[in-house]
Scaffold this active site. Structure first.
Site, mmCIF file in Angstrom:
data_model
loop_
_atom_site.group_PDB
_atom_site.id
_atom_site.type_symbol
_atom_site.label_atom_id
_atom_site.label_comp_id
_atom_site.label_asym_id
_atom_site.label_seq_id
_atom_site.Cartn_x
_atom_site.Cartn_y
_atom_site.Cartn_z
ATOM 1 N N GLU A 172 0.913 -1.174 0.133
ATOM 2 C CA GLU A 172 -0.049 -0.058 0.126
ATOM 3 C C GLU A 172 0.814 1.231 0.086
ATOM 4 O O GLU A 172 0.692 1.978 1.030
ATOM 5 C CB GLU A 172 -0.959 -0.069 1.209
ATOM 6 C CG GLU A 172 -1.859 -1.113 1.246
ATOM 7 C CD GLU A 172 -2.942 -1.144 2.239
ATOM 8 O OE1 GLU A 172 -2.885 -0.374 3.368
ATOM 9 O OE2 GLU A 172 -3.955 -1.601 1.977
ATOM 10 N N GLU A 356 -5.789 -8.455 1.231
ATOM 11 C CA GLU A 356 -6.641 -8.168 2.343
ATOM 12 C C GLU A 356 -8.003 -7.879 2.012
ATOM 13 O O GLU A 356 -8.249 -7.126 1.137
ATOM 14 C CB GLU A 356 -5.767 -6.827 3.085
ATOM 15 C CG GLU A 356 -4.580 -7.288 3.693
ATOM 16 C CD GLU A 356 -3.735 -5.692 4.253
ATOM 17 O OE1 GLU A 356 -4.797 -5.098 4.571
ATOM 18 O OE2 GLU A 356 -2.682 -5.637 4.207
#
Ligand SMILES: OC[C@@H]1[C@@H](O)[C@H](O)[C@@H](O)c2[nH]c(CCc3ccccc3)c[n+]21
Length: 457
Positions: A172, A356
């Site tokens: 991320e 995720e």
């Protein structure tokens, strides 16, 4: 819990990889054990006021010591894969140069235990915990970070490639930049619209350098993990449509475009203005490396409107009929299907993993025994969230997306960064006072989904 669609339709492709995800600083504890150096999160969390209640990763889920018990738990749950991250400063206490063998040995033992239990490791090189020694040298603002990161990757590739066959460079880059350099909510806690684009661009350069280093050493797969949050216009006004374009470019295109297309979306210059530098073509050539997969982290969507805000001039509109999690995120499974089809449409048929997906709902701090005397945690809201989002992935597969696996966030309740231990995302409950682990109902349900390859949905 039953879904209107026929359960038989929900079977996933053969070989679909079902697992769970964690990150080093959120679960390990013992941040300075066995020769490790401090990370920016060790430093940030010990800075007064930076985390809720002053919570730190000093103990967390004590996974650094309980790793064998936790792998046994993964096995009992029937996990086929486990996504985890390596703490860079355990391996290279100063960030570069001297290797701390004890740190390398910890991850080598963990990988061997996973493999011995038939669980495939997915290793994330960087999940936010840069060595403090490198932050002292400018961190992601120093263009040398590409070399630092490639050196660290090379140490890991040489030690583990072959036992680890799925590598991730960064987790991320958007959060690292937006949280760590623009708004300051995450380590290293900077607040600068001039630093954010530089950190973001250097993160992507480092990603490219680490992939190049892998191609020279590695024989398996490497990818990038991005969080994608689809943006939906609050109204059909031109202003809201423009706001959606800005928000989408800033959070979603800003990372996959350079990685896969070798360009930035034009909205970024509009957003950052004078703070958006001109980058040399050589940087884009470094960033754009062939990837074996993209990891998508999906949690929610945002209904977006034109507004006065910094720096996007956008706002998020709460949905009156929406269901929201403990972190204030709307439950919107359709957004996952839309996200996956958007990636396919914009970037082509690259394999994807959901690296995720999960939700924080209230769970009690202590798991009480039920009538059978077994500790039990009822988490129907989390089960419903997971069931709907796994169903949304199946819809994307039906729409032609090449989705290879799903890693639920998270295996364990853990340190939710600046929010400390206040938010529980685990399918396994952790009693932080005793470190007892208790599979929640969602874990028991997930085990059945895995055993039936989705049919149990
Ligand atoms: O917040 C839950 C998890 C974190 O615990 C993971 O470490 C991190 O990879 C992760 N990313 C996201 C989505 C992006 C995001 C992160 C933080 C705040 C807002 C959005 C949610 N999560």
């Amino acid at each position: 819990m039953t879904d209107s669609r026929n359960a038989a339709d929900r079977t996933f492709p053969n070989g679909f990889l079902w697992g769970a995800a964690t990150a080093a600083h959120q679960i390990e504890g013992s941040p300075m054990a066995d020769g490790a150096g401090p990370s920016i999160w060790t430093r940030f969390a010990h800075t007064p006021g930076m985390t809720l209640n002053g919570d730190t990763g000093d103990v967390a889920c004590d996974h650094y010591r309980r790793w064998k018990e936790d792998v046994k738990l993964m096995k009992e749950l029937g996990l086929q894969a486990y996504r985890f991250s390596v703490s860079w400063s355990r391996i290279l206490p100063e960030g570069t140069g001297r290797v701390n063998q004890a740190g390398l040995d910890f991850y080598s033992r963990l990988v061997d235990e996973l493999l011995a239990n038939g669980i495939e490791p997915l290793l994330t090189l960087y999940h936010w915990d840069m060595p403090a020694a490198l932050d002292d040298r400018g961190g992601w603002l120093n263009r040398d970070c590409a070399d630092w990161f490639a050196e660290y990757g090379q140490v890991m590739y040489r030690a583990l490639d072959g036992r680890v066959k799925k590598w991730v460079t960064l987790n991320e880059p958007w959060v690292i930049t937006d949280g760590g350099y623009l708004h300051g909510a995450l380590a290293p806690g900077h607040r600068s619209r001039f630093e954010a684009p530089i950190a973001s661009h250097n993160l992507m350069r480092a990603h490219g350098a680490a992939v190049q280093a892998y191609r020279a050493e590695g024989k398996h797969e490497i990818g990038l993990v991005v969080n994608i949050e689809p943006k939906y216009a609050a109204t059909d006004s031109a202003e809201d449509a423009a706001a959606v374009k800005r928000a989408h470019a800033y959070m979603n295109e800003q990372y996959l475009d350079p990685a896969l297309l070798g360009t930035y979306p034009p909205e970024l210059r509009e957003i950052f203005g004078e703070a958006w530098p001109e980058w040399p073509q050589a940087d884009f050539d470094l960033i754009k490396q062939k990837l074996d997969f993209i990891g998508v982290n999906y949690y929610t969507r945002s209904v977006t409107k034109d507004a006065v805000s910094y720096p996007l001039n956008t706002g998020v509109v709460r949905q009156p009929s929406g269901t929201y999690t403990e972190t204030g995120w709307e439950v919107f499974p359709q957004g996952l299907t839309d996200t996956l089809t958007w990636v396919k449409d914009r970037y082509g048929d690259i394999p994807m993993y959901i690296t995720e997906n999960g939700a924080a709902f209230f769970d009690p701090p202590v798991a009480e025994p039920d009538s059978t005397g077994q500790r039990r945690v009822r988490d129907p809201l989390r089960m419903d969230y997971l069931q709907k989002h796994i169903g949304a992935i199946h819809d994307a597969i039906q729409a032609g997306c090449d989705i290879r696996g799903y890693m639920v966030w998270s295996l364990l309740d853990n340190l939710e960064w600046s929010l400390g231990y206040s938010k529980r995302f685990g399918v396994v409950h952790v009693n932080y006072a005793t470190q007892d682990r208790t599979p929640k109902d969602s874990a028991r349900w997930y085990s059945k989904v895995i055993a039936s390859n989705g049919k149990f949905l």
